[in-house]
Motif scaffolding. Structure first.
Motif, PDB file in Angstrom:
ATOM      1  N   VAL A 252       0.832  -1.200   0.000  1.00 54.51           N
ATOM      2  CA  VAL A 252       0.000   0.000   0.000  1.00 54.51           C
ATOM      3  C   VAL A 252       0.876   1.264   0.000  1.00 54.51           C
ATOM      4  CG1 VAL A 252      -1.720   1.283   1.354  1.00 54.51           C
ATOM      5  CG2 VAL A 252      -1.896  -1.198   1.153  1.00 54.51           C
ATOM      6  N   LEU A 253       2.047   1.169   0.596  1.00 56.30           N
ATOM      7  CA  LEU A 253       2.937   2.322   0.731  1.00 56.30           C
ATOM      8  C   LEU A 253       3.826   2.553  -0.489  1.00 56.30           C
ATOM      9  CD1 LEU A 253       4.135   1.688   4.398  1.00 56.30           C
ATOM     10  CD2 LEU A 253       2.446   3.381   3.623  1.00 56.30           C
ATOM     11  N   PHE A 254       4.138   1.486  -1.224  1.00 56.70           N
ATOM     12  CA  PHE A 254       5.088   1.564  -2.329  1.00 56.70           C
ATOM     13  C   PHE A 254       4.452   1.081  -3.630  1.00 56.70           C
ATOM     14  CE2 PHE A 254       7.468   0.996   1.614  1.00 56.70           C
ATOM     15  CZ  PHE A 254       8.268   2.126   1.583  1.00 56.70           C
ATOM     16  N   ASP A 255       4.968   1.583  -4.740  1.00 52.30           N
ATOM     17  CA  ASP A 255       4.450   1.191  -6.057  1.00 52.30           C
ATOM     18  C   ASP A 255       4.706  -0.284  -6.333  1.00 52.30           C
ATOM     19  OD1 ASP A 255       3.675   3.843  -6.625  1.00 52.30           O
ATOM     20  OD2 ASP A 255       5.721   4.319  -7.257  1.00 52.30           O
ATOM     21  N   GLU A 256       5.878  -0.761  -5.945  1.00 57.95           N
ATOM     22  CA  GLU A 256       6.257  -2.161  -6.130  1.00 57.95           C
ATOM     23  C   GLU A 256       6.998  -2.644  -4.890  1.00 57.95           C
ATOM     24  OE1 GLU A 256       8.232  -3.293  -9.842  1.00 57.95           O
ATOM     25  OE2 GLU A 256       7.740  -1.279 -10.576  1.00 57.95           O
ATOM     26  N   VAL A 257       6.796  -3.903  -4.556  1.00 60.88           N
ATOM     27  CA  VAL A 257       7.513  -4.529  -3.441  1.00 60.88           C
ATOM     28  C   VAL A 257       8.093  -5.847  -3.939  1.00 60.88           C
ATOM     29  CG1 VAL A 257       7.345  -5.532  -1.124  1.00 60.88           C
ATOM     30  CG2 VAL A 257       5.977  -3.505  -1.713  1.00 60.88           C
ATOM     31  N   VAL A 258       9.389  -6.025  -3.704  1.00 58.22           N
ATOM     32  CA  VAL A 258      10.056  -7.285  -4.008  1.00 58.22           C
ATOM     33  C   VAL A 258      10.316  -7.992  -2.683  1.00 58.22           C
ATOM     34  CG1 VAL A 258      12.080  -8.413  -5.007  1.00 58.22           C
ATOM     35  CG2 VAL A 258      11.196  -6.291  -6.030  1.00 58.22           C
ATOM     36  N   VAL A 259       9.745  -9.174  -2.518  1.00 52.35           N
ATOM     37  CA  VAL A 259      10.062 -10.016  -1.366  1.00 52.35           C
ATOM     38  C   VAL A 259      11.343 -10.739  -1.741  1.00 52.35           C
ATOM     39  CG1 VAL A 259       9.291 -11.876   0.144  1.00 52.35           C
ATOM     40  CG2 VAL A 259       7.613 -10.258  -0.800  1.00 52.35           C
ATOM     41  N   LEU A 260      12.428 -10.373  -1.077  1.00 50.06           N
ATOM     42  CA  LEU A 260      13.752 -10.872  -1.435  1.00 50.06           C
ATOM     43  C   LEU A 260      14.156 -11.995  -0.484  1.00 50.06           C
ATOM     44  CD1 LEU A 260      15.949 -10.178  -3.537  1.00 50.06           C
ATOM     45  CD2 LEU A 260      17.039  -8.813  -1.744  1.00 50.06           C
ATOM     46  N   VAL A 261      14.115 -13.211  -0.984  1.00 47.17           N
ATOM     47  CA  VAL A 261      14.432 -14.383  -0.177  1.00 47.17           C
ATOM     48  C   VAL A 261      15.949 -14.553  -0.137  1.00 47.17           C
ATOM     49  CG1 VAL A 261      14.124 -16.869   0.079  1.00 47.17           C
ATOM     50  CG2 VAL A 261      12.237 -15.457  -0.785  1.00 47.17           C
ATOM     51  N   ALA A 262      16.503 -14.385   1.059  1.00 47.84           N
ATOM     52  CA  ALA A 262      17.947 -14.454   1.222  1.00 47.84           C
ATOM     53  C   ALA A 262      18.451 -15.886   1.091  1.00 47.84           C
ATOM     54  CB  ALA A 262      18.343 -13.899   2.588  1.00 47.84           C
ATOM     55  N   VAL A 263      19.471 -16.041   0.288  1.00 47.27           N
ATOM     56  CA  VAL A 263      20.137 -17.327   0.148  1.00 47.27           C
ATOM     57  C   VAL A 263      21.425 -17.211   0.962  1.00 47.27           C
ATOM     58  CG1 VAL A 263      21.180 -18.977  -1.450  1.00 47.27           C
ATOM     59  CG2 VAL A 263      19.136 -17.681  -2.136  1.00 47.27           C
ATOM     60  N   ASN A 264      21.386 -17.767   2.182  1.00 49.33           N
ATOM     61  CA  ASN A 264      22.497 -17.655   3.114  1.00 49.33           C
ATOM     62  C   ASN A 264      22.643 -18.996   3.821  1.00 49.33           C
ATOM     63  OD1 ASN A 264      24.258 -17.143   5.199  1.00 49.33           O
ATOM     64  ND2 ASN A 264      23.233 -15.288   5.904  1.00 49.33           N
ATOM     65  N   SER A 265      23.559 -19.808   3.343  1.00 48.51           N
ATOM     66  CA  SER A 265      23.724 -21.150   3.911  1.00 48.51           C
ATOM     67  C   SER A 265      24.161 -21.109   5.376  1.00 48.51           C
ATOM     68  CB  SER A 265      24.716 -21.959   3.085  1.00 48.51           C
ATOM     69  OG  SER A 265      25.971 -21.315   3.064  1.00 48.51           O
ATOM     70  N   ALA A 266      24.727 -19.996   5.824  1.00 48.60           N
ATOM     71  CA  ALA A 266      25.147 -19.891   7.219  1.00 48.60           C
ATOM     72  C   ALA A 266      23.949 -19.949   8.167  1.00 48.60           C
ATOM     73  CB  ALA A 266      25.923 -18.595   7.436  1.00 48.60           C
ATOM     74  N   LYS A 267      22.758 -19.602   7.676  1.00 52.27           N
ATOM     75  CA  LYS A 267      21.557 -19.655   8.514  1.00 52.27           C
ATOM     76  C   LYS A 267      20.963 -21.057   8.576  1.00 52.27           C
ATOM     77  CE  LYS A 267      19.632 -15.200   9.142  1.00 52.27           C
ATOM     78  NZ  LYS A 267      18.343 -14.555   9.329  1.00 52.27           N
ATOM     79  N   HIS A 268      21.485 -21.977   7.787  1.00 51.33           N
ATOM     80  CA  HIS A 268      21.021 -23.369   7.762  1.00 51.33           C
ATOM     81  C   HIS A 268      19.519 -23.475   7.530  1.00 51.33           C
ATOM     82  CE1 HIS A 268      25.031 -24.310   9.134  1.00 51.33           C
ATOM     83  NE2 HIS A 268      24.863 -23.536  10.184  1.00 51.33           N
ATOM     84  N   PRO A 269      19.040 -22.907   6.430  1.00 49.08           N
ATOM     85  CA  PRO A 269      17.599 -22.988   6.157  1.00 49.08           C
ATOM     86  C   PRO A 269      17.170 -24.427   5.886  1.00 49.08           C
ATOM     87  CG  PRO A 269      18.769 -22.164   4.235  1.00 49.08           C
ATOM     88  CD  PRO A 269      19.778 -22.257   5.351  1.00 49.08           C
ATOM     89  N   GLY A 270      15.883 -24.672   6.130  1.00 43.81           N
ATOM     90  CA  GLY A 270      15.347 -26.012   5.910  1.00 43.81           C
ATOM     91  C   GLY A 270      15.239 -26.377   4.441  1.00 43.81           C
ATOM     92  N   THR A 271      15.118 -25.370   3.566  1.00 42.79           N
ATOM     93  CA  THR A 271      15.043 -25.601   2.123  1.00 42.79           C
ATOM     94  C   THR A 271      15.897 -24.554   1.421  1.00 42.79           C
ATOM     95  OG1 THR A 271      13.078 -24.204   1.904  1.00 42.79           O
ATOM     96  CG2 THR A 271      12.693 -26.550   2.231  1.00 42.79           C
ATOM     97  N   ASP A 272      16.173 -24.780   0.131  1.00 39.68           N
ATOM     98  CA  ASP A 272      17.005 -23.801  -0.576  1.00 39.68           C
ATOM     99  C   ASP A 272      16.194 -22.545  -0.918  1.00 39.68           C
ATOM    100  OD1 ASP A 272      15.629 -24.132  -3.021  1.00 39.68           O
ATOM    101  OD2 ASP A 272      17.130 -25.485  -3.839  1.00 39.68           O
ATOM    102  N   GLY A 273      16.898 -21.512  -1.358  1.00 40.01           N
ATOM    103  CA  GLY A 273      16.289 -20.220  -1.621  1.00 40.01           C
ATOM    104  C   GLY A 273      15.182 -20.252  -2.651  1.00 40.01           C
ATOM    105  N   GLU A 274      15.377 -20.997  -3.724  1.00 35.69           N
ATOM    106  CA  GLU A 274      14.348 -21.069  -4.771  1.00 35.69           C
ATOM    107  C   GLU A 274      13.081 -21.742  -4.248  1.00 35.69           C
ATOM    108  OE1 GLU A 274      14.159 -19.531  -7.586  1.00 35.69           O
ATOM    109  OE2 GLU A 274      16.206 -18.748  -7.535  1.00 35.69           O
ATOM    110  N   ASP A 275      13.252 -22.778  -3.417  1.00 38.83           N
ATOM    111  CA  ASP A 275      12.076 -23.446  -2.838  1.00 38.83           C
ATOM    112  C   ASP A 275      11.340 -22.512  -1.880  1.00 38.83           C
ATOM    113  OD1 ASP A 275      12.566 -25.759  -4.259  1.00 38.83           O
ATOM    114  OD2 ASP A 275      13.523 -26.801  -2.585  1.00 38.83           O
TER     115      ASP A 275
END
Length: 136
Positions: free
Chosen positions: A25-48
Motif C-alpha cells: 500500500v505504501l510503495f508502487d512495487e515490493v520485491v520479497v527478497l528471499v535471502a540465500v544464506n547457507s550460514a543460517k542453515h535454512p530447511g530448504t534452498d532459496g528457490e524453494d
C-alpha cells in the motif's frame, strides 16, 4: 517507488504476510527478497522458499514479486533500481539489530523504512514456527 523486503522466510509467517500487505500500500512495487544464506542453515534452498512465498501471496497483488538472492541487499537494490529496504520490527531487540543493518545499508546508499509488527503478530517468529512445526 520500488521497495525490497528481505529475509530468510524459513518459513514465511503470518507476520511476514502482514508486512508485505502493508508495504504494498505504501510503495508502487515490493520485491520479497528471499535471502540465500547457507550460514543460517535454512530447511530448504532459496528457490524453494521463494516458491513457497509466491504460493501464499494473492495473485491479484500484481505489484508484489518474489526473488531469491545471494548477496548484499544493497547490491540487489542498486542493480534493480530499488529505492528503499523495508524491515519489520517486533520488539526492542529487533530494533537494536535492525538499526545496525539499516545504518550499514544507509552508508551503502539505500535507506531503510521500519514497520512495526501488528500487536497480535509480534510474538510470531520463523524460529518459533520451525520449532513448533512437525519434522519436514
Amino acid at each position: 517507488m520500488r521497495a525490497v523486503y528481505p529475509g530468510s522466510f524459513d518459513p514465511f509467517t503470518p507476520g511476514h504476510f502482514n508486512l508485505v500487505e502493508r508495504a504494498r500500500v505504501l510503495f508502487d512495487e515490493v520485491v520479497v527478497l528471499v535471502a540465500v544464506n547457507s550460514a543460517k542453515h535454512p530447511g530448504t534452498d532459496g528457490e524453494d522458499r521463494a516458491a513457497a512465498v509466491r504460493a501464499v501471496l494473492p495473485v491479484e497483488w500484481t505489484s508484489v514479486t518474489v526473488a531469491a538472492w545471494s548477496g548484499l541487499t544493497s547490491t540487489y537494490c542498486r542493480r534493480h533500481d530499488v529505492a528503499v529496504i523495508v524491515r519489520g520490527l517486533r520488539n526492542t531487540t529487533d530494533l537494536q539489530a535492525e538499526y545496525q543493518l539499516a545504518a550499514m545499508n544507509q552508508s551503502l546508499g539505500v535507506p531503510t523504512v521500519f514497520l512495526p509488527a501488528q500487536p497480535e503478530l509480534a510474538a510470531v517468529s520463523s524460529t518459533a514456527v520451525r520449532t513448533l512445526a512437525p519434522e519436514r
